[in-house]
Design an enzyme around this catalytic site. Structure first.
Site, PDB file in Angstrom:
ATOM      1  N   TYR A 141     -11.420  -1.469   2.034  1.00 55.77           N
ATOM      2  CA  TYR A 141     -10.756  -1.118   0.785  1.00 55.77           C
ATOM      3  C   TYR A 141     -11.746  -0.631  -0.276  1.00 55.77           C
ATOM      4  O   TYR A 141     -11.384   0.132  -1.163  1.00 55.77           O
ATOM      5  CB  TYR A 141     -10.008  -2.326   0.214  1.00 55.77           C
ATOM      6  CG  TYR A 141      -8.583  -2.455   0.642  1.00 55.77           C
ATOM      7  CD1 TYR A 141      -8.232  -2.389   1.984  1.00 55.77           C
ATOM      8  CD2 TYR A 141      -7.565  -2.653  -0.294  1.00 55.77           C
ATOM      9  CE1 TYR A 141      -6.917  -2.530   2.380  1.00 55.77           C
ATOM     10  CE2 TYR A 141      -6.249  -2.798   0.097  1.00 55.77           C
ATOM     11  CZ  TYR A 141      -5.926  -2.742   1.435  1.00 55.77           C
ATOM     12  OH  TYR A 141      -4.626  -2.874   1.813  1.00 55.77           O
ATOM     13  N   LYS A 192     -11.987  -8.009  14.978  1.00 58.48           N
ATOM     14  CA  LYS A 192     -11.918  -7.005  16.046  1.00 58.48           C
ATOM     15  C   LYS A 192     -13.324  -6.906  16.643  1.00 58.48           C
ATOM     16  O   LYS A 192     -13.924  -5.820  16.712  1.00 58.48           O
ATOM     17  CB  LYS A 192     -11.419  -5.674  15.458  1.00 58.48           C
ATOM     18  CG  LYS A 192     -11.064  -4.620  16.488  1.00 58.48           C
ATOM     19  CD  LYS A 192      -9.797  -4.923  17.278  1.00 58.48           C
ATOM     20  CE  LYS A 192      -9.609  -3.900  18.396  1.00 58.48           C
ATOM     21  NZ  LYS A 192      -8.513  -4.255  19.330  1.00 58.48           N
ATOM     22  N   ASP A 224      -5.251  -7.518  17.189  1.00 56.59           N
ATOM     23  CA  ASP A 224      -4.046  -7.033  17.882  1.00 56.59           C
ATOM     24  C   ASP A 224      -3.300  -8.194  18.525  1.00 56.59           C
ATOM     25  O   ASP A 224      -2.071  -8.317  18.426  1.00 56.59           O
ATOM     26  CB  ASP A 224      -4.385  -5.929  18.897  1.00 56.59           C
ATOM     27  CG  ASP A 224      -5.535  -6.281  19.822  1.00 56.59           C
ATOM     28  OD1 ASP A 224      -6.220  -7.304  19.601  1.00 56.59           O
ATOM     29  OD2 ASP A 224      -5.764  -5.525  20.797  1.00 56.59           O
ATOM     30  N   ASP A 248      -3.982  -7.598   4.910  1.00 53.88           N
ATOM     31  CA  ASP A 248      -2.888  -6.851   4.290  1.00 53.88           C
ATOM     32  C   ASP A 248      -1.745  -6.707   5.292  1.00 53.88           C
ATOM     33  O   ASP A 248      -0.581  -6.974   4.993  1.00 53.88           O
ATOM     34  CB  ASP A 248      -3.396  -5.467   3.858  1.00 53.88           C
ATOM     35  CG  ASP A 248      -2.291  -4.618   3.252  1.00 53.88           C
ATOM     36  OD1 ASP A 248      -1.518  -5.151   2.440  1.00 53.88           O
ATOM     37  OD2 ASP A 248      -2.206  -3.426   3.601  1.00 53.88           O
ATOM     38  N   ASP A 252       2.069  -9.157   5.702  1.00 56.08           N
ATOM     39  CA  ASP A 252       3.437  -8.618   5.638  1.00 56.08           C
ATOM     40  C   ASP A 252       4.257  -9.101   6.836  1.00 56.08           C
ATOM     41  O   ASP A 252       5.427  -9.472   6.698  1.00 56.08           O
ATOM     42  CB  ASP A 252       3.433  -7.076   5.626  1.00 56.08           C
ATOM     43  CG  ASP A 252       3.477  -6.515   4.209  1.00 56.08           C
ATOM     44  OD1 ASP A 252       2.908  -7.164   3.305  1.00 56.08           O
ATOM     45  OD2 ASP A 252       4.054  -5.430   4.012  1.00 56.08           O
TER      46      ASP A 252
HETATM   47  C1  IPM Z   1      -0.887  -6.037  -1.168  1.00 58.38           C
HETATM   48  C2  IPM Z   1      -0.531  -4.601  -1.422  1.00 58.38           C
HETATM   49  C3  IPM Z   1      -1.763  -3.899  -1.986  1.00 58.38           C
HETATM   50  C4  IPM Z   1      -2.855  -3.964  -0.948  1.00 58.38           C
HETATM   51  C5  IPM Z   1      -1.508  -2.448  -2.446  1.00 58.38           C
HETATM   52  C6  IPM Z   1      -0.386  -2.364  -3.446  1.00 58.38           C
HETATM   53  C7  IPM Z   1      -2.755  -1.820  -2.997  1.00 58.38           C
HETATM   54  O1  IPM Z   1      -0.071  -4.011  -0.252  1.00 58.38           O
HETATM   55  O2  IPM Z   1      -1.214  -6.742  -2.151  1.00 58.38           O
HETATM   56  O3  IPM Z   1      -0.808  -6.478  -0.029  1.00 58.38           O
HETATM   57  O4  IPM Z   1      -2.894  -3.139  -0.022  1.00 58.38           O
HETATM   58  O5  IPM Z   1      -3.681  -4.862  -1.051  1.00 58.38           O
HETATM   59 MG    MG Z   2       0.172  -5.366   1.380  1.00 58.15          MG
END
Ligand code: IPM
Ligand code: MG
Length: 360
Positions: A141, A192, A224, A248, A252
């Site tokens: 990042y 990884k 993975d 990240d 999710d």
């Molecule tokens: C998160 C979001 C952020 C990230 C974005 C909005 C920059 O997806 O906080 O997970 O990728 O870190």
């Molecule tokens: Mg995110």
């Protein structure tokens, strides 16, 4: 001296869910004796619209002075055409990096009342309680160099850099190991290492730091496989520690195991207890302004703030119990709606939490 809190509503559903968190905050301060000085600042698209920058100097100054930040969400399709440096996400990334908030805690807890809201079978997810510790200020990042360049052939090439220093790996390792000590004492480091040198070093440093924590059982998994295991048998995990981008993605997926990303809070901490607290979900422009958003992730982020920065574990637990009571009573926003539930708007959900908080 009371602690200082900076509120950043941001974009999309940010202001709506923050309005509910503010009501809760009012009860905490007025009725439950929480001493807190509250300021407000601009971030993301809202800040860009007002000042031309997604992270104005004024906000950065307030953020530096604050002990804790409570953030709604940033982003919106109207900003997608902007140069990268002016996009709302830059505001968020800038705060993380300027404040050194390297340790990102993303719990995934399945409330028993919501077992039916998960797309996975109840047997797979019921009782789920895992914590992802995501490194937040390094890795691909932020690595340099980065950009899009034109090669001598005329073809364009995009490039980013994945880098981690030993010291960066060591501090996130300690952060995750400390958390594991307060939980089930199992830590899975996800990398990884079969392909990336960065991961090789990551694994080496993790292993060596873990020697200071003999009670924690450390394991390693390729990313993975971790993605697969998360949806196959998520309850095998207690604490997961991983690099910025892997975290990240995995967070999710983990969030969705619990039925809705609208339920999950997060904390981003520096080494000294300062933190930024925000829901894991984004700004959800598709439902913004219609009182349809679930404010519980926002409210639970406030609970994390009470616990991790303000050291008010009792108030945090009380707030979390109030959320449980509201779910017990059958209140559901549309994202977690099931049969026989009472459909609530954002405002009704917030009011229900406030009422429960007053009476618990
Ligand atoms: C998160 C979001 C952020 C990230 C974005 C909005 C920059 O997806 O906080 O997970 O990728 O870190
Ligand atoms: Mg995110």
């Amino acid at each position: 001296m009371p602690h200082k809190l900076l509120i950043l509503e941001g974009d999309g559903i940010g202001p709506e869910i923050m309005a509910e968190a503010r009501k809760v905050l009012e009860v905490l301060r007025r009725d439950l004796g929480l001493a807190l000085e509250v300021e407000q600042g601009l971030i993301g698209g809202a800040a860009y619209d007002a000042t031309g920058s997604p992270l104005p100097e004024q906000t950065l100054r307030l953020a530096r002075e604050a002990d804790a930040l409570l953030l709604g969400a940033v982003g919106g399709s109207q900003y997608e055409h902007l140069p990268r440096e002016l996009r709302p996400e830059r505001g968020l990334l800038g705060l993380r990096s300027e404040l050194g908030l390297f340790s990102n805690l993303r719990p995934a807890i399945l409330y028993p009342q919501l077992a039916a809201a998960s797309t996975l079978r109840p047997a797979v997810v019921s009782g789920l309680d895992l914590m992802i510790v995501r490194e937040l200020t390094g890795g691909i990042y932020f690595g340099q160099p980065r950009g899009i360049r034109t090669l001598s052939t005329g073809e364009r090439e995009g490039y980013n850099t994945l880098v981690y220093r030993e010291s960066e790996i060591e501090r996130i390792a300690r952060s995750a190991l400390d958390i594991a000590m307060k939980r089930d004492r199992r830590l899975c480091s996800v990398d990884k290492a079969n392909v990336l040198e960065v991961s090789e070093l990551w694994r080496e440093v993790m292993t060596s730091v873990a020697q200071d924590y003999p009670q924690v059982q450390l394991s390693h998994m390729y990313v993975d496989n971790a993605a697969m295991q998360l949806v196959r048998a998520p309850k095998q995990f207690d604490v997961v520690v991983t690099a910025n981008m892997f975290g990240d993605i995995l967070s999710d997926a983990a969030a969705m195991l619990t039925g809705s990303i609208g339920m999950l809070p997060s904390a981003s901490l520096d080494g000294a207890g300062k933190g930024m607290y925000e829901p894991i979900h984004g700004s959800a422009p598709d439902i913004a302004g219609r009182s349809r958003a679930n404010p519980l992730a926002m409210i639970l982020s406030l609970a994390m703030l009470l616990r991790y920065t303000l050291d008010q574990a009792d108030l945090a637990a009380r707030l979390e119990r109030s959320v449980g009571a509201v779910l017990d009573a059958g209140w559901r926003t549309q994202d977690i709606l099931s049969q026989r539930a009472r459909e609530a708007s954002t405002v009704q959900m917030g009011d229900a939490v406030v009422a429960a908080l007053r009476s618990t």
